[in-house]
Design a protein around this motif. Sequence first.
Motif, PDB file in Angstrom:
ATOM      1  N   ASN A   6      17.661  16.902   2.817  1.00 20.02           N
ATOM      2  CA  ASN A   6      16.330  18.223   2.452  1.00 20.02           C
ATOM      3  C   ASN A   6      16.055  17.677   1.496  1.00 20.02           C
ATOM      4  O   ASN A   6      15.771  18.602   0.685  1.00 20.02           O
ATOM      5  CB  ASN A   6      18.047  19.278   1.932  1.00 20.02           C
ATOM      6  CG  ASN A   6      17.034  21.525   1.658  1.00 20.02           C
ATOM      7  OD1 ASN A   6      15.523  20.649   2.660  1.00 20.02           O
ATOM      8  ND2 ASN A   6      17.762  21.536   0.872  1.00 20.02           N
ATOM      9  N   PHE A   7      15.086  16.593   1.607  1.00 20.87           N
ATOM     10  CA  PHE A   7      14.367  15.800   0.699  1.00 20.87           C
ATOM     11  C   PHE A   7      12.701  16.388   0.417  1.00 20.87           C
ATOM     12  O   PHE A   7      12.581  16.402   1.442  1.00 20.87           O
ATOM     13  CB  PHE A   7      15.130  14.186  -0.533  1.00 20.87           C
ATOM     14  CG  PHE A   7      14.302  14.479  -1.019  1.00 20.87           C
ATOM     15  CD1 PHE A   7      14.311  13.808  -2.948  1.00 20.87           C
ATOM     16  CD2 PHE A   7      13.135  12.808  -0.700  1.00 20.87           C
ATOM     17  CE1 PHE A   7      13.425  13.342  -3.263  1.00 20.87           C
ATOM     18  CE2 PHE A   7      12.948  12.104  -2.021  1.00 20.87           C
ATOM     19  CZ  PHE A   7      12.784  12.349  -3.211  1.00 20.87           C
ATOM     20  N   CYS A   8      11.857  15.884  -0.436  1.00 23.53           N
ATOM     21  CA  CYS A   8      11.125  15.831   0.111  1.00 23.53           C
ATOM     22  C   CYS A   8       9.731  15.830  -1.949  1.00 23.53           C
ATOM     23  O   CYS A   8      10.483  16.509  -2.596  1.00 23.53           O
ATOM     24  CB  CYS A   8      10.233  17.484  -0.072  1.00 23.53           C
ATOM     25  SG  CYS A   8       8.365  17.206   0.397  1.00 23.53           S
ATOM     26  N   CYS A   9       9.431  15.049  -1.649  1.00 26.73           N
ATOM     27  CA  CYS A   9       8.668  14.729  -3.485  1.00 26.73           C
ATOM     28  C   CYS A   9       7.409  14.140  -2.787  1.00 26.73           C
ATOM     29  O   CYS A   9       7.001  13.504  -1.970  1.00 26.73           O
ATOM     30  CB  CYS A   9       9.452  13.650  -4.247  1.00 26.73           C
ATOM     31  SG  CYS A   9       9.238  12.387  -3.527  1.00 26.73           S
ATOM     32  N   ASP A  10       5.987  13.622  -3.917  1.00 32.24           N
ATOM     33  CA  ASP A  10       5.033  13.615  -3.526  1.00 32.24           C
ATOM     34  C   ASP A  10       5.395  12.130  -2.712  1.00 32.24           C
ATOM     35  O   ASP A  10       5.433  11.033  -3.892  1.00 32.24           O
ATOM     36  CB  ASP A  10       3.706  13.620  -4.960  1.00 32.24           C
ATOM     37  CG  ASP A  10       2.465  13.360  -3.952  1.00 32.24           C
ATOM     38  OD1 ASP A  10       2.375  12.268  -4.384  1.00 32.24           O
ATOM     39  OD2 ASP A  10       1.641  14.420  -4.224  1.00 32.24           O
ATOM     40  N   ILE A  11       4.519  11.021  -2.318  1.00 35.10           N
ATOM     41  CA  ILE A  11       4.612   9.466  -2.548  1.00 35.10           C
ATOM     42  C   ILE A  11       4.244   9.629  -3.551  1.00 35.10           C
ATOM     43  O   ILE A  11       5.714   7.748  -2.993  1.00 35.10           O
ATOM     44  CB  ILE A  11       3.504   9.298  -0.888  1.00 35.10           C
ATOM     45  CG1 ILE A  11       4.011   7.817  -0.590  1.00 35.10           C
ATOM     46  CG2 ILE A  11       2.660   9.240  -1.862  1.00 35.10           C
ATOM     47  CD1 ILE A  11       2.894   7.915   1.050  1.00 35.10           C
ATOM     48  N   THR A  59       1.202  -0.972   0.001  1.00 35.68           N
ATOM     49  CA  THR A  59      -0.239   0.369   0.237  1.00 35.68           C
ATOM     50  C   THR A  59       0.708   1.589   0.272  1.00 35.68           C
ATOM     51  O   THR A  59       2.072   1.054   0.517  1.00 35.68           O
ATOM     52  CB  THR A  59      -1.196  -0.307   1.086  1.00 35.68           C
ATOM     53  OG1 THR A  59      -0.155   0.092   2.537  1.00 35.68           O
ATOM     54  CG2 THR A  59      -1.924  -1.689   1.188  1.00 35.68           C
ATOM     55  N   MET A  60       0.034   2.247  -0.575  1.00 38.33           N
ATOM     56  CA  MET A  60       0.801   3.752   0.038  1.00 38.33           C
ATOM     57  C   MET A  60       0.917   4.587   1.236  1.00 38.33           C
ATOM     58  O   MET A  60       0.085   4.493   1.810  1.00 38.33           O
ATOM     59  CB  MET A  60       0.547   4.454  -1.616  1.00 38.33           C
ATOM     60  CG  MET A  60       1.349   5.515  -1.726  1.00 38.33           C
ATOM     61  SD  MET A  60       0.602   6.441  -2.963  1.00 38.33           S
ATOM     62  CE  MET A  60       0.499   5.687  -4.640  1.00 38.33           C
ATOM     63  N   SER A  95       7.546   9.930  11.721  1.00 41.19           N
ATOM     64  CA  SER A  95       6.234  10.094  10.757  1.00 41.19           C
ATOM     65  C   SER A  95       5.766   9.602   9.418  1.00 41.19           C
ATOM     66  O   SER A  95       6.731   8.671   9.391  1.00 41.19           O
ATOM     67  CB  SER A  95       7.108  11.963   9.765  1.00 41.19           C
ATOM     68  OG  SER A  95       7.546  12.664  11.052  1.00 41.19           O
ATOM     69  N   ALA A  96       4.766   9.347   9.618  1.00 43.78           N
ATOM     70  CA  ALA A  96       4.150   8.373   9.084  1.00 43.78           C
ATOM     71  C   ALA A  96       3.071   9.398   7.107  1.00 43.78           C
ATOM     72  O   ALA A  96       2.505  10.284   7.795  1.00 43.78           O
ATOM     73  CB  ALA A  96       2.859   7.916   9.464  1.00 43.78           C
ATOM     74  N   PHE A  97       3.156   8.349   6.094  1.00 38.61           N
ATOM     75  CA  PHE A  97       2.484  10.077   4.816  1.00 38.61           C
ATOM     76  C   PHE A  97       2.312   8.487   3.829  1.00 38.61           C
ATOM     77  O   PHE A  97       2.170   7.144   3.950  1.00 38.61           O
ATOM     78  CB  PHE A  97       3.830  10.519   4.513  1.00 38.61           C
ATOM     79  CG  PHE A  97       5.004  10.813   4.747  1.00 38.61           C
ATOM     80  CD1 PHE A  97       4.433  11.657   4.726  1.00 38.61           C
ATOM     81  CD2 PHE A  97       5.994  10.505   5.720  1.00 38.61           C
ATOM     82  CE1 PHE A  97       5.317  13.277   5.483  1.00 38.61           C
ATOM     83  CE2 PHE A  97       6.260  10.986   6.520  1.00 38.61           C
ATOM     84  CZ  PHE A  97       6.878  12.247   5.855  1.00 38.61           C
ATOM     85  N   ASP A  98       1.305   8.311   4.017  1.00 41.61           N
ATOM     86  CA  ASP A  98       0.212   7.505   2.963  1.00 41.61           C
ATOM     87  C   ASP A  98      -0.070   8.948   1.784  1.00 41.61           C
ATOM     88  O   ASP A  98      -0.078  10.158   1.124  1.00 41.61           O
ATOM     89  CB  ASP A  98      -1.311   7.050   3.241  1.00 41.61           C
ATOM     90  CG  ASP A  98      -1.531   8.410   4.103  1.00 41.61           C
ATOM     91  OD1 ASP A  98      -1.955   9.199   3.719  1.00 41.61           O
ATOM     92  OD2 ASP A  98      -2.536   7.624   5.139  1.00 41.61           O
ATOM     93  N   ALA A  99      -0.903   7.668   0.721  1.00 39.36           N
ATOM     94  CA  ALA A  99      -1.926   8.347  -0.241  1.00 39.36           C
ATOM     95  C   ALA A  99      -1.624  10.020  -0.109  1.00 39.36           C
ATOM     96  O   ALA A  99      -2.256  10.480   0.751  1.00 39.36           O
ATOM     97  CB  ALA A  99      -2.867   7.672  -0.752  1.00 39.36           C
ATOM     98  N   GLY A 100      -1.795  10.864  -1.613  1.00 35.49           N
ATOM     99  CA  GLY A 100      -1.833  12.516  -1.712  1.00 35.49           C
ATOM    100  C   GLY A 100      -0.416  13.571  -0.605  1.00 35.49           C
ATOM    101  O   GLY A 100      -1.336  14.631  -0.837  1.00 35.49           O
ATOM    102  N   GLU A 101       0.128  12.372   0.064  1.00 28.20           N
ATOM    103  CA  GLU A 101       1.434  13.305   0.715  1.00 28.20           C
ATOM    104  C   GLU A 101       2.363  13.587   0.415  1.00 28.20           C
ATOM    105  O   GLU A 101       3.116  12.579  -0.611  1.00 28.20           O
ATOM    106  CB  GLU A 101       1.311  13.495   2.056  1.00 28.20           C
ATOM    107  CG  GLU A 101      -0.035  12.338   3.198  1.00 28.20           C
ATOM    108  CD  GLU A 101       0.014  12.309   4.387  1.00 28.20           C
ATOM    109  OE1 GLU A 101      -1.248  13.216   5.271  1.00 28.20           O
ATOM    110  OE2 GLU A 101       0.702  11.130   5.012  1.00 28.20           O
TER     111      GLU A 101
END
Length: 197
Positions: A175-180, A144-145, A161-167
Amino acid sequence: MVTNSIQDYFSPEEYLTGEKYSQIKHEYVDGEVYAMAGASDAHVTISLNAAMLLRNHHRGSGCRVYVADMKVQIQTRDINRYYYPDVMVTCDGRDKESEYFKSYPCLIIEVLSDTTEAIDRGKKFKDYRRLESLQEYVIISQKTMDVEVFRRNEKGCWELSAFDAGELVEFASVNFCCDISKFYEDVDLDTRNNFIP
């Protein structure tokens, strides 16, 4: 992915020499050597996606991104271990001194599978925490995403920190950030268990 142990004791030097010529990868835990199993399509694709995203982000920065075939060494007074993380980033110049393993990663990523989830969440995370250079440990589900980022805070404690769909997923250590969704490109997820807008 560990499958079985070869019962003979190996010194770290014997292990490292043997691993240069072995057709099968092994992980090393205090003298014992464990053969690794193969990985699924989703596992390999997610690992490669993560490595490519991080490689593109770090191009020209001096940081190095490794995927699957580079060992991390964890050596303290009481343990000596070598694992193959799915993805690893090091920005420490001392890691240029070793060709076959790295000792100072700031970020390690493991992609979960049914056979390794307990080890990745338990034993390996416990061992990885001994690396003073490690700032973030990331666990990515292949079903799952779902991305979990364990980050060492200023007191040395680990926060989730937990991330799922759309985050947006953030790796503060690099220093990295992107859509899951970028981690899951070309991966067929079980959408019955995960709503993807």
